[in-house]
Design a protein around this motif. Structure first.
Motif, short mmCIF file in Angstrom:
data_model
loop_
_atom_site.label_atom_id
_atom_site.label_comp_id
_atom_site.label_asym_id
_atom_site.label_seq_id
_atom_site.Cartn_x
_atom_site.Cartn_y
_atom_site.Cartn_z
N SER A 371 0.81 -1.22 0.00
CA SER A 371 0.00 0.00 0.00
C SER A 371 0.84 1.27 0.00
CB SER A 371 -0.93 0.01 1.22
OG SER A 371 -0.18 -0.07 2.43
N GLU A 372 2.12 1.18 0.40
CA GLU A 372 2.98 2.36 0.48
C GLU A 372 3.88 2.45 -0.75
OE1 GLU A 372 4.97 3.06 4.17
OE2 GLU A 372 3.47 1.94 5.33
N CYS A 373 3.73 3.53 -1.49
CA CYS A 373 4.48 3.65 -2.74
C CYS A 373 5.98 3.67 -2.52
CB CYS A 373 4.03 4.89 -3.52
SG CYS A 373 4.32 6.47 -2.69
N PRO A 392 3.60 9.95 -1.14
CA PRO A 392 2.62 9.03 -0.54
C PRO A 392 1.29 9.71 -0.30
CG PRO A 392 4.75 8.82 0.55
CD PRO A 392 4.85 10.01 -0.35
N GLY A 393 0.22 8.95 -0.44
CA GLY A 393 -1.11 9.47 -0.20
C GLY A 393 -1.41 9.62 1.28
N GLY A 398 -1.26 4.44 -1.12
CA GLY A 398 -1.21 4.83 -2.52
C GLY A 398 -0.38 6.08 -2.75
N ILE A 399 -0.83 6.91 -3.69
CA ILE A 399 -0.15 8.17 -3.98
C ILE A 399 -1.12 9.32 -3.81
CG2 ILE A 399 1.50 7.07 -5.53
CD1 ILE A 399 0.01 8.13 -7.88
N ASP A 400 -0.57 10.48 -3.48
CA ASP A 400 -1.43 11.62 -3.18
C ASP A 400 -1.99 12.22 -4.47
OD1 ASP A 400 -2.74 13.34 -1.53
OD2 ASP A 400 -0.99 14.57 -1.03
N ALA A 401 -3.20 12.71 -4.36
CA ALA A 401 -3.89 13.32 -5.50
C ALA A 401 -5.06 14.12 -4.99
CB ALA A 401 -4.37 12.26 -6.50
N SER A 423 -6.81 2.00 -7.54
CA SER A 423 -6.28 1.64 -6.24
C SER A 423 -5.23 2.61 -5.71
CB SER A 423 -5.70 0.23 -6.28
OG SER A 423 -4.69 0.13 -7.26
N THR A 424 -4.53 3.33 -6.59
CA THR A 424 -3.56 4.32 -6.12
C THR A 424 -4.23 5.48 -5.39
OG1 THR A 424 -3.63 5.28 -8.34
CG2 THR A 424 -1.77 3.84 -7.83
N MET A 425 -5.55 5.62 -5.55
CA MET A 425 -6.30 6.71 -4.91
C MET A 425 -6.90 6.30 -3.58
SD MET A 425 -6.72 9.63 -6.83
CE MET A 425 -8.42 10.20 -6.68
#
Length: 454
Positions: A371-373, A392-393, A398-401, A423-425
Protein backbone atom coordinates in the motif's frame (compact mmCIF):
# COMPACT_ATOMS: atom_id res chain seq x y z
CA UNK A 1 -4.15 17.72 -31.01
CA UNK A 2 -4.14 16.60 -27.37
CA UNK A 3 -1.78 13.71 -26.63
CA UNK A 4 -2.66 11.45 -23.71
CA UNK A 5 -0.52 8.59 -22.41
CA UNK A 6 -2.20 5.94 -20.28
CA UNK A 7 0.23 3.87 -18.23
CA UNK A 8 -1.42 0.54 -17.45
CA UNK A 9 -4.01 -1.53 -19.30
CA UNK A 10 -5.99 -2.99 -16.44
CA UNK A 11 -9.63 -2.18 -15.95
CA UNK A 12 -8.81 1.41 -14.85
CA UNK A 13 -6.70 2.18 -17.91
CA UNK A 14 -9.15 0.54 -20.31
CA UNK A 15 -12.14 2.45 -18.91
CA UNK A 16 -10.27 5.76 -19.16
CA UNK A 17 -9.44 5.01 -22.81
CA UNK A 18 -13.04 3.98 -23.48
CA UNK A 19 -14.42 7.21 -22.05
CA UNK A 20 -11.86 9.35 -23.85
CA UNK A 21 -12.89 7.82 -27.16
CA UNK A 22 -16.59 8.21 -26.39
CA UNK A 23 -16.27 11.87 -25.42
CA UNK A 24 -13.65 13.10 -27.90
CA UNK A 25 -14.88 16.20 -29.72
CA UNK A 26 -11.48 17.40 -30.91
CA UNK A 27 -8.32 15.74 -32.16
CA UNK A 28 -7.14 13.30 -29.49
CA UNK A 29 -4.16 10.94 -29.65
CA UNK A 30 -4.20 8.21 -26.99
CA UNK A 31 -1.30 5.86 -26.31
CA UNK A 32 -1.81 2.99 -23.87
CA UNK A 33 1.37 1.49 -22.42
CA UNK A 34 1.56 -1.94 -20.83
CA UNK A 35 4.20 -4.66 -20.62
CA UNK A 36 1.63 -7.47 -20.74
CA UNK A 37 -0.10 -9.04 -23.71
CA UNK A 38 -2.53 -6.77 -25.55
CA UNK A 39 -5.52 -8.84 -24.41
CA UNK A 40 -4.41 -8.97 -20.80
CA UNK A 41 -6.32 -6.86 -18.28
CA UNK A 42 -4.41 -7.32 -15.04
CA UNK A 43 -4.31 -10.35 -12.69
CA UNK A 44 -7.94 -10.13 -11.61
CA UNK A 45 -9.37 -10.47 -15.13
CA UNK A 46 -6.74 -12.33 -17.14
CA UNK A 47 -7.23 -15.86 -15.79
CA UNK A 48 -9.50 -17.90 -18.04
CA UNK A 49 -10.69 -20.23 -15.28
CA UNK A 50 -14.51 -20.31 -15.44
CA UNK A 51 -14.81 -20.72 -11.65
CA UNK A 52 -13.12 -17.38 -10.91
CA UNK A 53 -16.17 -15.16 -10.68
CA UNK A 54 -16.76 -11.45 -10.44
CA UNK A 55 -17.34 -10.32 -6.87
CA UNK A 56 -20.02 -7.84 -8.00
CA UNK A 57 -23.36 -8.95 -9.53
CA UNK A 58 -23.72 -8.59 -13.30
CA UNK A 59 -26.39 -5.93 -12.89
CA UNK A 60 -23.85 -3.54 -11.36
CA UNK A 61 -20.90 -4.16 -13.70
CA UNK A 62 -21.79 -1.91 -16.61
CA UNK A 63 -18.86 0.02 -18.05
CA UNK A 64 -21.17 2.92 -18.98
CA UNK A 65 -23.10 4.65 -16.21
CA UNK A 66 -26.01 5.76 -18.40
CA UNK A 67 -26.88 2.12 -19.16
CA UNK A 68 -26.74 0.06 -15.92
CA UNK A 69 -27.69 -3.15 -17.79
CA UNK A 70 -25.03 -2.77 -20.47
CA UNK A 71 -22.80 -5.64 -19.31
CA UNK A 72 -25.73 -7.89 -18.50
CA UNK A 73 -27.34 -7.27 -21.89
CA UNK A 74 -24.00 -7.94 -23.61
CA UNK A 75 -23.70 -11.26 -21.76
CA UNK A 76 -27.30 -12.24 -22.64
CA UNK A 77 -26.62 -11.44 -26.30
CA UNK A 78 -23.65 -13.85 -26.12
CA UNK A 79 -25.96 -16.61 -24.95
CA UNK A 80 -24.93 -16.49 -21.29
CA UNK A 81 -27.68 -17.50 -18.86
CA UNK A 82 -27.75 -14.67 -16.34
CA UNK A 83 -29.82 -12.09 -14.52
CA UNK A 84 -28.97 -8.96 -12.54
CA UNK A 85 -27.92 -10.94 -9.47
CA UNK A 86 -25.67 -13.43 -11.32
CA UNK A 87 -21.95 -13.64 -10.64
CA UNK A 88 -20.33 -14.24 -14.00
CA UNK A 89 -16.77 -15.40 -14.83
CA UNK A 90 -14.19 -12.63 -14.76
CA UNK A 91 -12.92 -13.70 -18.16
CA UNK A 92 -16.30 -12.61 -19.59
CA UNK A 93 -15.86 -9.14 -18.17
CA UNK A 94 -12.44 -8.89 -19.80
CA UNK A 95 -13.94 -9.86 -23.15
CA UNK A 96 -16.74 -7.36 -22.64
CA UNK A 97 -14.40 -4.43 -21.93
CA UNK A 98 -12.01 -5.35 -24.75
CA UNK A 99 -14.86 -5.69 -27.26
CA UNK A 100 -16.53 -2.46 -26.15
CA UNK A 101 -13.24 -0.58 -26.38
CA UNK A 102 -12.47 -1.95 -29.83
CA UNK A 103 -15.99 -1.20 -31.12
CA UNK A 104 -15.71 2.36 -29.80
CA UNK A 105 -12.31 2.80 -31.41
CA UNK A 106 -13.57 1.58 -34.78
CA UNK A 107 -16.55 3.92 -34.59
CA UNK A 108 -14.23 6.93 -34.45
CA UNK A 109 -14.26 8.96 -37.66
CA UNK A 110 -10.83 10.49 -37.21
CA UNK A 111 -11.39 12.70 -34.17
CA UNK A 112 -9.53 10.39 -31.80
CA UNK A 113 -7.08 7.52 -32.12
CA UNK A 114 -5.90 4.79 -29.76
CA UNK A 115 -2.48 3.13 -30.09
CA UNK A 116 -1.30 0.15 -28.06
CA UNK A 117 2.36 0.27 -26.97
CA UNK A 118 3.68 -3.07 -25.70
CA UNK A 119 6.36 -1.73 -23.37
CA UNK A 120 7.11 -1.07 -19.71
CA UNK A 121 7.16 2.61 -18.81
CA UNK A 122 10.22 3.37 -16.70
CA UNK A 123 10.11 7.13 -16.36
CA UNK A 124 8.16 10.34 -16.89
CA UNK A 125 9.58 13.85 -17.15
CA UNK A 126 7.36 16.89 -16.75
CA UNK A 127 8.15 20.37 -18.01
CA UNK A 128 5.44 22.98 -17.76
CA UNK A 129 2.21 21.50 -19.08
CA UNK A 130 3.85 18.73 -21.09
CA UNK A 131 5.47 15.40 -20.33
CA UNK A 132 7.87 12.94 -21.89
CA UNK A 133 7.25 9.24 -21.36
CA UNK A 134 10.16 6.80 -21.45
CA UNK A 135 9.50 3.08 -22.01
CA UNK A 136 11.80 0.11 -22.57
CA UNK A 137 12.58 -0.61 -26.21
CA UNK A 138 10.80 2.44 -27.60
CA UNK A 139 11.61 6.04 -28.34
CA UNK A 140 10.47 8.57 -25.70
CA UNK A 141 7.18 10.18 -26.64
CA UNK A 142 5.57 13.47 -25.74
CA UNK A 143 2.24 13.82 -23.95
CA UNK A 144 0.02 16.63 -22.75
CA UNK A 145 -1.36 14.42 -19.97
CA UNK A 146 -0.22 11.15 -18.41
CA UNK A 147 -2.72 8.88 -16.64
CA UNK A 148 -1.13 6.59 -14.06
CA UNK A 149 -3.54 3.64 -14.19
CA UNK A 150 -1.12 1.47 -12.24
CA UNK A 151 -3.60 -0.88 -10.60
CA UNK A 152 -2.52 -2.66 -7.44
CA UNK A 153 1.09 -2.40 -6.40
CA UNK A 154 3.03 -5.70 -6.27
CA UNK A 155 2.30 -8.06 -3.35
CA UNK A 156 3.42 -6.97 0.10
CA UNK A 157 5.93 -9.22 1.81
CA UNK A 158 5.07 -10.70 5.21
CA UNK A 159 7.20 -9.51 8.11
CA UNK A 160 9.31 -12.45 9.21
CA UNK A 161 11.94 -12.95 11.90
CA UNK A 162 14.55 -14.18 9.43
CA UNK A 163 12.67 -14.89 6.24
CA UNK A 164 15.32 -17.22 4.90
CA UNK A 165 12.80 -19.15 2.82
CA UNK A 166 11.42 -16.13 0.96
CA UNK A 167 13.76 -16.83 -1.95
CA UNK A 168 12.89 -20.51 -1.98
CA UNK A 169 11.00 -22.03 -4.88
CA UNK A 170 8.45 -23.27 -2.33
CA UNK A 171 7.64 -19.75 -1.14
CA UNK A 172 5.44 -17.97 -3.69
CA UNK A 173 5.67 -14.20 -3.23
CA UNK A 174 3.25 -13.49 -6.08
CA UNK A 175 -0.04 -15.42 -5.76
CA UNK A 176 -0.99 -14.42 -9.32
CA UNK A 177 2.06 -15.96 -11.00
CA UNK A 178 0.88 -18.52 -13.60
CA UNK A 179 3.35 -21.11 -12.27
CA UNK A 180 2.46 -20.65 -8.60
CA UNK A 181 1.32 -24.27 -8.12
CA UNK A 182 3.43 -26.03 -10.76
CA UNK A 183 5.73 -27.75 -8.25
CA UNK A 184 2.99 -28.71 -5.79
CA UNK A 185 2.37 -32.42 -5.26
CA UNK A 186 -1.23 -33.52 -4.79
CA UNK A 187 -0.85 -34.56 -1.12
CA UNK A 188 1.47 -31.80 0.12
CA UNK A 189 0.42 -29.28 2.75
CA UNK A 190 -0.23 -25.73 1.52
CA UNK A 191 -0.15 -22.64 3.73
CA UNK A 192 -1.87 -19.50 2.48
CA UNK A 193 -0.75 -16.37 4.32
CA UNK A 194 -3.89 -14.22 4.47
CA UNK A 195 -7.63 -14.87 4.42
CA UNK A 196 -8.94 -12.26 1.99
CA UNK A 197 -10.26 -12.50 -1.56
CA UNK A 198 -6.89 -13.60 -2.96
CA UNK A 199 -6.94 -16.55 -0.57
CA UNK A 200 -10.43 -17.48 -1.75
CA UNK A 201 -9.19 -17.47 -5.35
CA UNK A 202 -6.29 -19.76 -4.41
CA UNK A 203 -8.64 -22.11 -2.54
CA UNK A 204 -10.79 -22.36 -5.67
CA UNK A 205 -7.71 -23.17 -7.75
CA UNK A 206 -6.62 -25.88 -5.29
CA UNK A 207 -10.10 -27.38 -5.25
CA UNK A 208 -10.47 -27.46 -9.03
CA UNK A 209 -7.03 -28.98 -9.58
CA UNK A 210 -8.02 -31.82 -7.24
CA UNK A 211 -5.58 -31.07 -4.44
CA UNK A 212 -5.88 -33.64 -1.66
CA UNK A 213 -3.41 -32.37 0.94
CA UNK A 214 -4.17 -30.16 3.96
CA UNK A 215 -4.60 -26.43 3.38
CA UNK A 216 -4.09 -23.88 6.15
CA UNK A 217 -5.09 -20.22 5.74
CA UNK A 218 -3.42 -18.03 8.36
CA UNK A 219 -4.16 -14.40 9.15
CA UNK A 220 -4.17 -12.12 12.17
CA UNK A 221 -7.94 -12.26 12.63
CA UNK A 222 -8.70 -15.46 10.75
CA UNK A 223 -11.66 -13.82 9.02
CA UNK A 224 -12.83 -14.77 5.53
CA UNK A 225 -14.86 -12.37 3.38
CA UNK A 226 -18.60 -12.58 3.87
CA UNK A 227 -20.82 -13.98 1.15
CA UNK A 228 -23.23 -12.06 -1.06
CA UNK A 229 -26.83 -12.72 -0.07
CA UNK A 230 -30.13 -11.05 -0.88
CA UNK A 231 -31.56 -8.89 1.90
CA UNK A 232 -33.93 -6.02 2.46
CA UNK A 233 -32.61 -2.48 2.05
CA UNK A 234 -31.95 -0.26 5.05
CA UNK A 235 -32.16 3.55 4.94
CA UNK A 236 -28.89 5.45 4.96
CA UNK A 237 -27.71 6.95 8.24
CA UNK A 238 -25.35 9.38 6.51
CA UNK A 239 -27.15 12.50 7.79
CA UNK A 240 -26.30 11.49 11.35
CA UNK A 241 -22.64 11.18 10.38
CA UNK A 242 -22.22 14.48 8.56
CA UNK A 243 -20.72 16.44 11.47
CA UNK A 244 -18.76 13.59 13.04
CA UNK A 245 -14.99 13.48 12.63
CA UNK A 246 -13.86 10.62 14.85
CA UNK A 247 -14.00 6.91 14.17
CA UNK A 248 -15.45 6.17 17.61
CA UNK A 249 -18.38 8.57 17.05
CA UNK A 250 -19.12 7.13 13.61
CA UNK A 251 -18.86 3.59 14.93
CA UNK A 252 -21.29 4.39 17.73
CA UNK A 253 -23.93 5.55 15.22
CA UNK A 254 -23.34 2.59 12.89
CA UNK A 255 -23.62 0.12 15.77
CA UNK A 256 -26.92 1.66 16.82
CA UNK A 257 -28.28 1.14 13.33
CA UNK A 258 -26.93 -2.41 13.23
CA UNK A 259 -28.91 -3.16 16.39
CA UNK A 260 -31.97 -1.48 14.90
CA UNK A 261 -31.64 -3.54 11.70
CA UNK A 262 -31.41 -6.72 13.76
CA UNK A 263 -34.62 -5.78 15.60
CA UNK A 264 -36.32 -5.30 12.23
CA UNK A 265 -35.02 -8.60 10.91
CA UNK A 266 -32.80 -6.88 8.31
CA UNK A 267 -29.30 -8.15 7.55
CA UNK A 268 -26.67 -5.86 9.07
CA UNK A 269 -24.80 -5.71 5.78
CA UNK A 270 -27.63 -3.53 4.49
CA UNK A 271 -26.60 -0.84 7.00
CA UNK A 272 -23.08 -0.73 5.54
CA UNK A 273 -24.29 -0.91 1.93
CA UNK A 274 -26.55 2.10 2.52
CA UNK A 275 -23.46 4.19 3.29
CA UNK A 276 -21.62 3.23 0.12
CA UNK A 277 -22.59 6.32 -1.95
CA UNK A 278 -21.21 8.57 0.81
CA UNK A 279 -18.18 6.59 1.97
CA UNK A 280 -15.68 8.64 -0.05
CA UNK A 281 -16.98 11.92 1.40
CA UNK A 282 -16.94 10.52 4.94
CA UNK A 283 -13.35 9.31 4.50
CA UNK A 284 -12.14 12.65 3.16
CA UNK A 285 -13.50 14.50 6.21
CA UNK A 286 -11.67 12.29 8.71
CA UNK A 287 -8.44 13.73 10.16
CA UNK A 288 -5.30 11.72 9.39
CA UNK A 289 -5.08 10.41 12.97
CA UNK A 290 -8.63 9.04 12.72
CA UNK A 291 -7.92 7.40 9.37
CA UNK A 292 -4.92 5.69 10.94
CA UNK A 293 -7.07 4.56 13.86
CA UNK A 294 -9.59 3.08 11.45
CA UNK A 295 -6.85 1.18 9.62
CA UNK A 296 -5.44 -0.22 12.86
CA UNK A 297 -8.66 -1.33 14.49
CA UNK A 298 -11.52 -1.63 11.98
CA UNK A 299 -10.03 -2.15 8.54
CA UNK A 300 -10.33 -5.95 8.42
CA UNK A 301 -13.89 -5.93 9.74
CA UNK A 302 -14.86 -3.35 7.13
CA UNK A 303 -13.16 -5.37 4.40
CA UNK A 304 -14.99 -8.63 5.04
CA UNK A 305 -18.34 -6.83 4.90
CA UNK A 306 -17.63 -4.63 1.90
CA UNK A 307 -15.58 -7.05 -0.22
CA UNK A 308 -17.98 -9.97 -0.36
CA UNK A 309 -17.67 -13.10 -2.48
CA UNK A 310 -20.19 -15.02 -4.62
CA UNK A 311 -22.24 -17.81 -3.02
CA UNK A 312 -20.72 -20.29 -5.51
CA UNK A 313 -17.23 -19.46 -4.24
CA UNK A 314 -18.22 -19.68 -0.59
CA UNK A 315 -19.83 -23.07 -1.21
CA UNK A 316 -16.45 -24.46 -2.29
CA UNK A 317 -14.70 -22.95 0.74
CA UNK A 318 -17.36 -24.29 3.11
CA UNK A 319 -17.04 -27.72 1.52
CA UNK A 320 -13.27 -27.72 2.05
CA UNK A 321 -13.73 -26.78 5.70
CA UNK A 322 -16.44 -29.39 6.25
CA UNK A 323 -14.25 -32.13 4.78
CA UNK A 324 -11.36 -31.18 7.03
CA UNK A 325 -9.18 -30.17 4.08
CA UNK A 326 -9.13 -26.48 5.03
CA UNK A 327 -8.22 -24.99 8.40
CA UNK A 328 -8.60 -21.25 9.05
CA UNK A 329 -6.20 -20.07 11.75
CA UNK A 330 -6.22 -16.71 13.53
CA UNK A 331 -2.63 -15.98 14.37
CA UNK A 332 0.57 -14.18 13.46
CA UNK A 333 3.15 -15.61 11.10
CA UNK A 334 6.62 -15.26 12.65
CA UNK A 335 8.92 -17.07 10.22
CA UNK A 336 9.25 -19.43 7.28
CA UNK A 337 12.45 -21.45 7.08
CA UNK A 338 13.67 -24.17 4.74
CA UNK A 339 13.79 -27.68 6.15
CA UNK A 340 15.04 -30.15 3.57
CA UNK A 341 12.45 -30.55 0.83
CA UNK A 342 9.78 -28.57 2.70
CA UNK A 343 9.23 -25.32 4.59
CA UNK A 344 8.66 -24.84 8.29
CA UNK A 345 5.94 -22.27 8.87
CA UNK A 346 6.15 -20.82 12.37
CA UNK A 347 3.28 -18.87 13.87
CA UNK A 348 1.51 -17.92 17.10
CA UNK A 349 -2.21 -18.29 17.47
CA UNK A 350 -4.22 -15.24 18.48
CA UNK A 351 -3.84 -14.69 22.24
CA UNK A 352 -1.00 -17.22 22.61
CA UNK A 353 2.75 -16.83 23.17
CA UNK A 354 3.46 -20.38 22.06
CA UNK A 355 5.07 -20.84 18.66
CA UNK A 356 3.56 -23.61 16.54
CA UNK A 357 4.99 -25.11 13.36
CA UNK A 358 3.47 -26.43 10.14
CA UNK A 359 5.57 -28.37 7.66
CA UNK A 360 4.44 -27.29 4.18
CA UNK A 361 5.27 -28.13 0.60
CA UNK A 362 4.17 -24.68 -0.57
CA UNK A 363 3.59 -21.30 1.11
CA UNK A 364 1.75 -18.64 -0.87
CA UNK A 365 1.77 -14.96 0.07
CA UNK A 366 -1.85 -13.78 -0.04
CA UNK A 367 -1.66 -10.76 2.26
CA UNK A 368 -2.49 -8.35 -0.53
CA UNK A 369 -0.72 -5.62 -2.49
CA UNK A 370 1.77 -3.21 -0.99
CA UNK A 371 0.00 0.00 0.00
CA UNK A 372 2.98 2.36 0.48
CA UNK A 373 4.48 3.65 -2.74
CA UNK A 374 7.88 4.20 -1.13
CA UNK A 375 8.16 0.44 -0.55
CA UNK A 376 7.34 -0.50 -4.13
CA UNK A 377 10.18 -1.95 -6.19
CA UNK A 378 9.05 -0.63 -9.57
CA UNK A 379 11.18 1.49 -11.92
CA UNK A 380 8.41 3.96 -12.75
CA UNK A 381 7.33 4.46 -9.15
CA UNK A 382 10.96 4.93 -8.08
CA UNK A 383 11.50 7.41 -10.91
CA UNK A 384 8.42 9.48 -10.03
CA UNK A 385 9.36 9.53 -6.34
CA UNK A 386 12.95 10.55 -7.03
CA UNK A 387 11.78 13.49 -9.14
CA UNK A 388 9.19 14.55 -6.58
CA UNK A 389 6.39 14.06 -9.11
CA UNK A 390 4.48 11.84 -6.67
CA UNK A 391 4.37 11.48 -2.91
CA UNK A 392 2.62 9.03 -0.54
CA UNK A 393 -1.11 9.47 -0.20
CA UNK A 394 -2.97 10.24 3.04
CA UNK A 395 -1.98 7.82 5.84
CA UNK A 396 0.65 6.55 3.37
CA UNK A 397 -1.91 4.72 1.22
CA UNK A 398 -1.21 4.83 -2.52
CA UNK A 399 -0.15 8.17 -3.98
CA UNK A 400 -1.43 11.62 -3.18
CA UNK A 401 -3.89 13.32 -5.50
CA UNK A 402 -6.81 15.69 -5.49
CA UNK A 403 -10.23 13.99 -5.48
CA UNK A 404 -10.50 14.50 -9.26
CA UNK A 405 -7.30 12.49 -9.80
CA UNK A 406 -4.72 15.25 -10.35
CA UNK A 407 -1.50 13.93 -8.80
CA UNK A 408 0.04 15.90 -5.95
CA UNK A 409 3.81 15.73 -5.79
CA UNK A 410 6.49 16.88 -3.36
CA UNK A 411 5.59 20.55 -3.91
CA UNK A 412 2.09 20.02 -2.57
CA UNK A 413 0.49 21.37 -5.75
CA UNK A 414 -1.93 19.43 -7.96
CA UNK A 415 -0.34 18.57 -11.29
CA UNK A 416 -1.76 19.79 -14.59
CA UNK A 417 -0.12 16.87 -16.39
CA UNK A 418 -0.15 13.77 -14.18
CA UNK A 419 -3.40 12.07 -13.18
CA UNK A 420 -4.32 8.80 -11.52
CA UNK A 421 -7.31 6.64 -10.58
CA UNK A 422 -8.17 3.28 -9.08
CA UNK A 423 -6.28 1.64 -6.24
CA UNK A 424 -3.56 4.32 -6.12
CA UNK A 425 -6.30 6.71 -4.91
CA UNK A 426 -7.20 4.65 -1.85
CA UNK A 427 -5.63 7.05 0.61
CA UNK A 428 -7.57 9.93 -0.96
CA UNK A 429 -11.02 8.37 -1.50
CA UNK A 430 -10.83 4.97 0.26
CA UNK A 431 -13.55 3.25 -1.82
CA UNK A 432 -11.84 3.06 -5.22
CA UNK A 433 -11.15 -0.53 -6.29
CA UNK A 434 -14.52 -1.95 -7.37
CA UNK A 435 -15.74 -1.41 -10.93
CA UNK A 436 -18.69 0.83 -9.89
CA UNK A 437 -16.23 3.30 -8.32
CA UNK A 438 -13.59 2.98 -11.06
CA UNK A 439 -16.24 3.62 -13.72
CA UNK A 440 -17.17 6.95 -12.10
CA UNK A 441 -13.52 7.97 -11.73
CA UNK A 442 -12.78 7.07 -15.36
CA UNK A 443 -15.74 9.08 -16.66
CA UNK A 444 -14.83 12.15 -14.63
CA UNK A 445 -11.16 11.99 -15.56
CA UNK A 446 -11.93 11.55 -19.26
CA UNK A 447 -14.21 14.58 -19.12
CA UNK A 448 -11.42 16.63 -17.54
CA UNK A 449 -8.86 15.57 -20.15
CA UNK A 450 -11.18 16.06 -23.12
CA UNK A 451 -12.07 19.55 -21.89
CA UNK A 452 -8.36 20.46 -22.10
CA UNK A 453 -8.52 20.11 -25.88
CA UNK A 454 -11.43 22.45 -26.39
Amino acid sequence: MVRIAIVGAGVSGRLVALNLLRRASAALEIRMFDRSDERSMGPAYSDDAPYLLLNVPAGRMSAVSEDPRHFLDWALAKGVAADESSFLPRRLYREYVLELLEDTRRAQTGTASLEWVHAEVTGVDVEGRHARVTARGTEPCGADAVVLALGNFPPRRPRLTRGGAVGSGRFAEDPWAPSVMDSLARHETVVLVGTGQTTVDLLLKLHHRGHEGPVVALSRHGLLPLVHTAFEDYPSSVEELQELDTVSEILRVVRRHLRRAEELGIDGRAVIDALRPDTQALWQRLPAAEKSRFLRHLFRYWEIVRSRIPPESMAVVDGMRASGTLDIVAGRLTDVVEDGDALEVRYRRQGSDTTETIRAGLVINCIGPESECERVDDPLVRDLLSKGLIRPGPVRLGIDASPDGAVIGRSGEASQVLYTLGSTMRGVLWEVVAVPEIRVQAERLARTLVDRGR
